[in-house]
Design an enzyme around this catalytic site. Structure first.
Site, mmCIF file in Angstrom:
data_model
loop_
_atom_site.group_PDB
_atom_site.id
_atom_site.type_symbol
_atom_site.label_atom_id
_atom_site.label_comp_id
_atom_site.label_asym_id
_atom_site.label_seq_id
_atom_site.Cartn_x
_atom_site.Cartn_y
_atom_site.Cartn_z
ATOM 1 N N GLU A 149 8.958 25.837 -45.917
ATOM 2 C CA GLU A 149 8.747 25.504 -46.746
ATOM 3 C C GLU A 149 9.832 26.155 -47.883
ATOM 4 O OE1 GLU A 149 5.675 24.673 -48.221
ATOM 5 O OE2 GLU A 149 4.610 23.304 -46.988
ATOM 6 N N GLU A 190 -1.135 25.209 -44.059
ATOM 7 C CA GLU A 190 -0.825 26.924 -44.880
ATOM 8 C C GLU A 190 -3.026 26.906 -44.606
ATOM 9 O OE1 GLU A 190 0.440 25.570 -48.924
ATOM 10 O OE2 GLU A 190 2.309 26.818 -48.370
#
Ligand SMILES: [Zn+2]
Length: 683
Positions: A309, A152
Site C-alpha cells: 500500500e 495490518e
C-alpha cells in the site's frame, strides 16, 4: 522465475480495490480506467467479512466470484485478501469473547477494525474457516497471484482469554513457577508468584505507571513476546488453512515497517514474501523510507518485497494531509523499487464515498474519470512500469554494511526505567542509517538471525538486550576480521531484562576491550564533547555529544576520543579494540550526526567500501543487480535539477532508453535507472 508469481513477470501495479462499495455499472468503468493506467493487479476483498459471512452459517461469495471473473477477463490479476481484519457485527453481538479488553482494562464493543482478540476461540474458528473457504473456492483461479492474510495486524489485548493463554505460554517457556520467579527477579517488590493464576496481563491496572513504562519489566517484556506471538499464530493458522488448498501461491500479510508491538523478524519466517504499507508525508526525510524499505527487505534475508500500500496522493490520517506534489508519487515509488520492491500497489484504486477513508487518496478520485492530475500521473507511471517489463524484478541489493535491528531489544530498552526518557531505539537506528544513506553506501538492516559473516561492517546501536549466544557470534565476526560498532547502553541485560553483573557492557566486554562503570544522563540542553586526537586523521577534532555519557575504562582497547567536560573529563568516550583479525568500536555517548558520518566513512574506507556515487545533498543512489546486470538508481529528492557524475559508469537509462555516461542531469524529483552490463564500470 520471479519470486512472487510467474504469472506476472514485471513490477506489479495496482492496489486495494473495494468493489463491494460500488454498483456493478461502476465496475465496468473501473476496468476501463484500470486498463488506461496499466493496472494489472487488484487486492480484494480486504474488509468484506460481513458481506462474505452475513450469518453464522451462511456464506455468500457470488459477488466476489463475479468481480473476480470480471477482473480476470480484463487482464487484471488478483491478490486475494482473507477479509478477517474487521469482524461482523453479528459476531460481536453473539460472541463477546471476540472483543478485546484494552490497555485501560475496558471491554470493547463492536466498532472500528482490528479489534478481535487473538486468543478468542470464536475469532480463530471463523477467521480460519473463512480463509479455508476462500482457498477452496479460488485456489485454482488462473488470475490468483498472491494471498493477503487479514490486514495490518496490530494492537494487544488484555482479556481473560489472553490472561489464560499467557499463563500457558509462560508454563511452556519456564516450566515451573520457581524458574519463572527466578528468571523474572520476583524477589523485587514482593512479586513472588505462588500459583499461575496470580499472573495477570501487565497493563495500566497492574504493572504500568505510564502508558509506555512498566514498573516490572520482565513481565512486560514477556507480554510483548506473547501478544506478538498470539497474533502471529492467528496469521499462521489462516496461512495453513490456505496452504491446504493453494500450496503454490505466495502468501503474505502487510506490515507497517517499524511497528513496535509486533516482532516482524519472527513473523517473516512464516511468510513467502514480505509486504508492507509505506506512507511517507511531504515532511518525511527521504532517508526514512529508505530505512523502512531496507528493514522490510532484511526480514527475509534480502529477498525482494511487495509495496502493498501507498497513497497516490494524500492520506486521511495525518495531522495535515498534504497532496503529493507533481512528480513525488513517481519518485516515492521508484525509491521503493530502488530498495527492493517488486510491486507498486496503492491504497486505494477507487476513492470511498463514506466513512474514515473517504478523503484518502485514490487512483480514481471522487470525480470518477481519468482526467484528474493524480490519475494522469498514475497512468504515466503505469506505462513506464509496463515498458520496464521484468528488467529489475528479483534483482538484489548488495550491501557490505549492516545495521542490526532487534524488536526484543526495542521493547526492553524502552520498557526500562531510566536513564533518559529520550533514549529511544528508532532515533539511534536512524542516525547511523542516515550517515550511510547520505554517502550512498548501501546498507542492510538485519535481524539477529542474519549471518554476520556476509558483512564487512556491522553497526549495533544501543544493543541493550543481548539474545543468548549473540555475543559469541559478534566475537566470531570480529575475530574473523569484521568491523563491529556499538554504542552506549549496549550489552546491559540478558533476554529477561536482567542486568549482566561484573561491569557493562556485560558479554560484550571482551570484544570491546572496555568496561563501563557508570552512565550519566544529560538534560536536553546539556552537551559534552568527544575530542579525538590526530591518531586517526580522518576523525581528528572535537564533536558535541549528549543524551547519555558512559564512564569508560579501557582494558585492551585503545582510546580514540575523550570527554572534554564534567568530572569524567579526559576519560575515554570513543574506543577501538583489536580482537583477532578485526576491530570493535564503542561509542560512549550520543554524538552529533557529523561525527557519525565521519566515523562510518572512515570505517568503510578502511574496508574498501566506497559510495556508489558521490552526489549533491538529497540525491540518493542505490543498486540492484541480477544475472550480470546492474541497475543503478539515481533519485533526486530535490525540486530542482541536479548534475550527477556517473564516475565512469556507462549504460542505458531504462526510463528514457538513452545511453548515458559522464555527467548527467537529473530533473527535479527525477529518476534515472542506469542499466549496465557488469564489468562495464571503468572505475
Ligand atoms: Zn484477548
Amino acid at each position: 522465475m520471479p519470486l512472487i508469481s510467474d504469472k506476472l513477470p514485471k513490477i506489479w501495479y495496482g492496489g486495494d480495490y473495494n468493489p463491494d462499495q460500488w454498483p456493478r455499472e461502476i465496475w465496468q468503468e473501473d476496468l476501463r480506467l484500470f486498463g488506461k493506467a496499466h493496472i494489472d493487479v487488484a487486492t480484494l476483498p480486504v474488509f468484506s467479512w460481513a458481506l462474505l459471512q452475513p450469518e453464522e452459517d451462511r456464506y455468500d461469495f457470488a459477488w466476489l466470484d463475479d468481480i473476480f471473473d470480471q477482473l480476470a477477463g480484463g487482464g487484471i490479476k488478483v491478490c486475494l485478501a482473507t477479509s478477517t481484519a474487521a469482524h461482523p457485527a453479528w459476531m460481536a453481538r453473539r460472541y463477546p469473547d471476540i472483543l478485546r479488553v484494552d490497555f485501560e482494562g475496558r471491554k470493547r464493543k463492536y466498532g472500528g477494525r482490528h479489534k478481535s482478540c487473538p486468543n478468542s476461540p470464536t475469532y480463530r474458528l471463523y477467521a480460519i474457516r473463512l480463509a479455508e473457504k476462500m482457498a477452496e473456492r479460488y485456489a485454482g483461479h488462473d488470475a490468483l497471484v498472491a494471498w493477503h492474510i487479514s490486514n495490518e495486524f496490530s494492537g494487544y489485548c488484555y482479556c481473560d482469554n489472553c490472561a489464560s493463554a499467557f499463563r500457558t505460554w509462560l508454563q511452556k517457556r519456564y516450566g515451573t513457577l520457581e524458574e519463572l520467579n527466578r528468571r523474572w527477579y520476583t524477589t523485587f517488590w514482593s512479586h513472588t508468584f505462588y500459583e499461575w493464576e496470580e499472573i495477570v496481563p501487565p497493563n495500566i491496572l497492574t504493572e504500568y505507571w505510564q502508558p509506555d513504562k512498566p514498573q516490572f519489566q520482565t513481565i512486560a517484556l514477556d507480554y510483548n513476546r506473547f501478544q506478538s506471538e498470539s497474533l502471529q499464530e492467528c496469521m499462521r493458522l489462516e496461512r495453513d488453512a490456505i496452504r491446504r488448498h493453494s500450496p503454490d501461491v505466495a502468501i503474505t500479510t502487510n506490515f507497517m515497517h517499524a511497528y513496535k508491538p509486533l516482532d516482524y523478524a519472527a513473523w517473516a519466517r512464516d511468510l513467502d514474501v514480505v509486504s508492507w504499507d509505506s506512507y511517507p508525508s511531504n515532511r518525511t526525510h527521504p532517508a526514512e523510507p529508505a530505512l523502512w524499505h531496507a528493514l522490510m527487505r532484511g526480514l527475509k534475508g534480502g529477498q525482494p518485497f511487495m509495496l502493498m500500500e501507498t497513497t497516490p496522493s494524500q492520506v486521511n490520517w495525518q495531522q495535515y494531509c498534504q497532496l503529493k506534489k507533481p512528480g513525488t508519487m513517481r519518485l516515492h515509488n521508484y525509491q521503493a523499487i530502488a530498495h527492493g520492491a517488486d510491486t507498486v500497489m496503492f491504497f486505494q484504486l477507487r476513492q470511498s464515498l463514506g466513512a474514515s477513508e473517504k478523503f484518502h487518496g485514490a487512483v480514481i478520485s471522487h470525480a470518477g474519470h481519468g482526467e484528474a492530475r493524480v490519475f494522469r500521473e498514475v497512468a504515466a507511471l503505469g506505462a513506464e512500469l509496463h515498458r520496464l517489463g521484468d528488467k529489475v524484478v528479483d534483482a538484489r541489493v548488495e550491501a557490505q554494511v549492516a545495521i542490526l535491528f532487534d524488536w526484543e531489544n526495542w521493547w526492553a530498552m524502552e520498557n526500562t526505567a531510566g536513564p533518559s526518557k529520550d533514549w529511544q531505539y528508532m532515533p539511534q537506528i536512524s542516525k547511523y542509517h542516515r550517515a550511510l544513506w547520505e554517502q550512498n553506501i548501501p546498507v542492510d538492516l538485519i535481524t539477529t538471525e542474519t549471518d554476520l559473516m556476509k558483512y564487512q561492517v556491522v553497526v549495533a546501536p544501543s544493543l541493550y538486550l543481548l539474545q543468548p549466544g549473540y555475543a559469541s557470534r559478534i566475537e566470531a565476526f570480529v575475530a574473523a576480521g569484521g568491523t563491529f560498532v556499538t554504542t552506549f547502553m549496549s550489552g546491559m541485560v540478558d533476554e529477561n531484562d536482567i542486568v549482566v553483573p561484573g561491569g557493562y557492557p556485560g558479554e560484550l566486554r571482551r570484544v570491546t576491550g572496555i568496561w563501563v562503570e557508570e552512565f550519566d544522563a544529560l538534560y536536553p540542553d546539556e552537551r559534552n564533547e568527544i575530542a579525538c586526537g590526530s591518531d586517526i586523521p580522518a576523525l581528528a577534532g572535537t564533536y558535541e555529544a549528549g543524551l547519555i555519557c558512559s564512564v569508560i575504562h579501557a582494558e585492551t582497547a585503545k582510546v580514540i576520543g575523550t570527554y572534554t567536560k564534567d568530572f569524567y573529563r579526559g576519560t575515554p568516550a570513543l574506543t577501538r579494540n583489536r580482537f583477532g583479525a578485526g576491530t570493535a568500536w564503542y561509542i560512549g555517548a550520543d554524538p552529533e550526526p557529523g561525527f557519525v558520518g565521519k566515523l562510518l566513512e572512515h570505517l568503510c574506507t578502511e574496508r574498501g567500501i566506497r559510495p556508489l556515487l558521490v552526489t549533491a545533498e538529497n540525491v540518493e543512489v542505490t543498486c540492484r543487480s541480477k544475472q550480470g546486470r546492474t541497475y543503478l538508481f539515481v533519485l533526486n529528492h530535490n525540486p530542482a535539477p541536479v548534475r550527477v557524475d556517473l564516475n565512469g559508469a556507462i549504460g542505458t537509462d531504462l526510463l528514457t532508453e538513452k545511453a548515458l555516461e559522464g555527467t548527467v542531469e537529473v530533473e527535479g524529483y527525477g529518476v534515472v535507472i542506469l542499466e549496465t552490463i557488469t564489468g562495464n564500470r571503468t572505475s
